[in-house]
Design a protein around this motif. Structure first.
Motif, PDB file in Angstrom:
ATOM      1  N   ALA A 135    -137.454  88.236  31.102  1.00  0.00           N
ATOM      2  CA  ALA A 135    -136.125  88.067  31.689  1.00  0.00           C
ATOM      3  C   ALA A 135    -135.145  87.857  30.538  1.00  0.00           C
ATOM      4  O   ALA A 135    -135.554  87.744  29.373  1.00  0.00           O
ATOM      5  CB  ALA A 135    -136.107  86.884  32.657  1.00  0.00           C
ATOM      6  N   TYR A 136    -133.853  87.801  30.869  1.00  0.00           N
ATOM      7  CA  TYR A 136    -132.841  87.654  29.829  1.00  0.00           C
ATOM      8  C   TYR A 136    -132.231  86.268  29.907  1.00  0.00           C
ATOM      9  O   TYR A 136    -131.488  85.952  30.826  1.00  0.00           O
ATOM     10  CB  TYR A 136    -131.753  88.718  29.998  1.00  0.00           C
ATOM     11  N   PHE A 137    -132.596  85.428  28.948  1.00  0.00           N
ATOM     12  CA  PHE A 137    -132.006  84.089  28.834  1.00  0.00           C
ATOM     13  C   PHE A 137    -130.968  84.165  27.706  1.00  0.00           C
ATOM     14  O   PHE A 137    -130.107  85.030  27.740  1.00  0.00           O
ATOM     15  CB  PHE A 137    -133.098  83.055  28.563  1.00  0.00           C
ATOM     16  N   SER A 138    -131.037  83.285  26.754  1.00  0.00           N
ATOM     17  CA  SER A 138    -130.190  83.462  25.582  1.00  0.00           C
ATOM     18  C   SER A 138    -130.700  84.623  24.739  1.00  0.00           C
ATOM     19  O   SER A 138    -130.034  85.074  23.817  1.00  0.00           O
ATOM     20  CB  SER A 138    -130.138  82.171  24.762  1.00  0.00           C
ATOM     21  N   ASP A 139    -131.888  85.081  25.073  1.00  0.00           N
ATOM     22  CA  ASP A 139    -132.470  86.302  24.519  1.00  0.00           C
ATOM     23  C   ASP A 139    -133.569  86.724  25.491  1.00  0.00           C
ATOM     24  O   ASP A 139    -133.845  86.030  26.483  1.00  0.00           O
ATOM     25  CB  ASP A 139    -133.035  86.050  23.113  1.00  0.00           C
ATOM     26  N   TRP A 140    -134.203  87.856  25.243  1.00  0.00           N
ATOM     27  CA  TRP A 140    -135.295  88.304  26.100  1.00  0.00           C
ATOM     28  C   TRP A 140    -136.499  87.390  25.895  1.00  0.00           C
ATOM     29  O   TRP A 140    -136.929  87.155  24.764  1.00  0.00           O
ATOM     30  CB  TRP A 140    -135.673  89.741  25.768  1.00  0.00           C
TER      31      TRP A 140
END
Length: 490
Positions: free
Chosen positions: A18-23
C-alpha cells in the motif's frame, strides 16, 4: 517535457503493498485483483487493516501542517503537474482501468480526461479568495477565513474508480488537507495506485497522501480515527448510512454521495429517436453501473410504445462481452452478487406484469441490455436502484402525474426532461426533488465545474465540485485582533 514512460505503473514498485509515506507492506498481507471479464489475476496489492489505517492517519496528520503552510501557488503547481502526468501516461493507464473495472475503452478514456480536469479545477481553488472582513462592535478588527480540516478520509467505489476518487482527493489536498484514501478493494489500482503514482512523480511531499485498500474494517477505522477530521464517501445508500452513523458518533464532518433512482421524463412532443437515444445512453453506459444512470424512463402514454420499441431495438444491437476485444458496447458486471441482484429485479417485474422486450438474461457476468415496459410502483424495477443495464419504462397521462411518479423515489440525485417546448420542460423539471436537473438531456452528467450531489437517500445535502469544494474541504475560522490586550473587571 515528456513525462510519459513505457511502464509508468511498474508493478515491482507496489506489488503486495500500500502507499503510506512510501510503498510498504500492510499488516494483513496482500490480496489478488481480478479482471471481472475473465477472472484473470492482474495484480496483487496490500490489504489494509484497522492498524494500517491508524498508521496512515498518524503519518498524514504529522505531515499536514507543513503542507498547508506551503504557498498556495506551490500546492497548485504540484496538482497541475500531476494532471500532466496523468494525461501523458493515459494510454497505459486506460488499459489498467479497462482490465480492473470492466470498462470499455471509451469509458476508460473518459476517466483519464475527466480525472485531469478535476485535478486542474481543484488547482484553481488554491488561489481563490477564502476570507471576509466582518463588522465589529468595538475597536478590534474581525475577519473570517477558511482553514483546512486537517486530515480527510476518502472512501471511493469501483464503477468510476479514478474520477470518483480524484474529485475528493484533489480539492482536499490543494486546500491544505492531508488525505488517507481507501479505494474499493476490487479497483485499488485505478482508484488508488494510479493516483499515488501521479502525485509521487509530481513531487507531493511524503506523508501528505496515503492509499490503503481495504474492506469494512478499514472503512470503520477511518470513520473512528481521531486523527481524521472529515470523511468523504461515495457509494451505496446502505454503505453511506453506516459511514454516517460511525463518523457521526465520532463527531466528524461527513460528505455522502450515494445512489440514485434517476428519472428521465419524456414528454409527448419529444423527438422519438432522440429521446430513445438519450434513454439508451442513460440506462446502458458502463452497464448501468453509475449512480446517475437513468433508473426510470417515464414516458407520456401516447408515445410509450414507440419509445419502448426503439429502446428494445437498440438493446438488441448492443454487443456485450470482454472490453479487451474493443468490439463491445457493454462489459462485465463487477461481481456475481451484483448479477444476482439485477436478475432478481428483472424477474420480479415480469412476475408482477411488466413486459420483457429485450435482454433479461446473462452469460456469466455479461448481462444483456434489457428493456422492461409497463413498470409500475410496487415493482422492484420501479422502486430500487438496479445498477445494471436495465431500462425500466413507466407511462404517465399528464405532466402532473409524471412529476408525482418521479418524486415517489426515496432518492434524489439526478433527473432529465426531454421536450421540444422548453418552458414546459422547465415547468416539469422545477418540481423534481433532485440535486441535478438536466433539461433536454439524460441523467448521466458530471464534471469538475458544477456542485454535484443529491437529496434524500442520494446523499446528506453535501456537494462536491466547482464552487462547493471550498465549502466542503475547509471550515470557517473567526479571527479577532486588538492592538493590545485590555483589562477586564474580573
Amino acid at each position: 517535457m515528456n513525462i510519459q514512460r513505457e511502464n509508468f505503473m511498474d508493478a515491482v514498485r507496489w506489488t503486495g503493498r500500500a502507499y503510506f509515506s512510501d510503498w510498504a507492506s500492510t499488516t494483513t498481507g496482500a490480496i489478488d485483483v481480478q479482471n471481472p471479464a475473465n477472472g484473470e489475476v492482474i495484480a496483487s496489492v496490500g490489504f489494509g487493516s484497522a492498524q494500517d489505517i491508524v498508521r496512515a492517519a498518524t503519518e498524514a496528520r504529522a505531515a499536514q501542517k507543513a503542507w498547508a503552510a506551503k504557498p498556495a501557488a506551490e500546492r497548485a503547481q504540484i496538482l497541475n503537474k500531476a494532471a500532466d502526468i496523468l494525461e501523458e501516461n493515459g494510454p497505459e493507464l486506460i488499459d489498467w482501468i479497462m482490465r480492473e473495472s470492466g470498462s470499455t475503452e471509451p469509458k476508460a478514456a473518459i476517466e483519464i480526461n475527466h480525472g485531469a480536469l478535476f485535478i486542474r479545477q481543484a488547482a484553481t481553488l488554491a488561489t481563490m479568495p477564502t476570507g471576509l472582513l466582518l463588522p465589529s462592535m468595538d475597536d478590534r478588527s474581525n475577519s473570517a477565513r477558511r482553514v483546512p480540516h486537517g486530515v480527510v478520509g476518502v472512501i471511493s467505489p469501483f464503477n468510476f474508480p479514478l474520477v470518483l476518487s480524484l474529485r475528493s482527493i484533489a480539492p482536499a489536498l490543494v486546500l491544505g488537507n492531508a488525505v488517507v484514501h481507501k479505494p474499493d478493494p476490487r479497483t485499488p489500482i485505478s482508484g488508488g495506485f494510479i493516483i499515488a503514482r501521479i502525485f509521487e512523480e509530481a513531487g507531493l511531499p511524503k506523508g501528505v497522501f496515503h492509499v490503503v485498500p481495504g474492506g469494512a474494517e478499514a472503512g470503520e477505522a477511518l470513520c473512528q480515527d481521531p486523527n481524521i477530521a472529515m470523511i468523504s464517501f461515495t457509494g451505496s445508500a446502505r454503505g453511506g448510512s453506516k459511514v454516517g452513523e460511525v463518523a457521526g458518533r465520532h463527531l466528524k464532518k461527513v460528505q455522502l454521495e450515494l445512489g440514485g433512482k434517476n428519472a428521465l421524463v419524456i414528454l409527448d412532443d419529444a423527438d422519438l429517436d432522440i429521446a430513445a437515444s438519450n434513454a439508451a445512453w442513460g440506462c446502458y453506459l458502463h452497464q448501468g453501473q453509475i449512480c446517475m444512470a437513468t433508473g426510470l424512463v417515464l414516458v407520456d402514454q401516447k408515445i410509450a410504445n414507440d419509445i419502448a420499441q426503439r429502446l428494445a431495438e437498440k438493446a438488441n444491437h448492443l454487443p456485450v462481452g470482454d472490453p479487451s476485444s474493443r468490439q463491445v458496447a457493454l462489459g462485465p458486471i463487477i461481481s456475481d452478487g451484483q448479477i444476482a441482484g439485477i436478475q432478481k429485479i428483472v424477474d420480479d417485474a415480469v412476475q408482477k406484469g411488466a413486459k420483457l422486450l429485450a435482454g433479461g438474461t446473462h452469460d456469466g457476468r455479461f448481462y444483456k441490455a434489457t428493456v422492461l415496459s409497463g413498470v409500475k410502483p410496487g415493482m422492484l424495477a420501479f422502486d430500487e436502484e438496479v445498477f445494471g443495464p436495465v431500462a425500466c419504462i413507466a407511462s404517465f397521462e399528464t405532466d402532473e402525474e409524471a412529476v408525482e411518479l418521479a418524486n415517489r423515489s426515496e432518492y434524489g440525485l439526478a433527473a432529465g426532461v426531454i421536450s421540444k417546448n422548453l418552458a414546459r420542460a422547465m415547468a416539469v423539471g422545477n418540481q423534481l426533488n433532485v440535486g441535478q436537473l438536466h433539461i433536454n438531456d439524460q441523467t448521466v452528467n458530471g464534471g469538475p465545474y458544477a456542485p454535484f450531489g443529491g437529496r434524500g437517500k442520494s446523499g446528506n445535502g453535501c456537494r462536491m465540485g466547482g464552487p462547493a469544494d471550498i465549502e466542503e474541504f475547509t471550515q470557517w475560522q473567526w479571527v479577532s485582533v486588538k492592538d493590545q490586550a485590555t483589562a477586564y473587571p474580573f
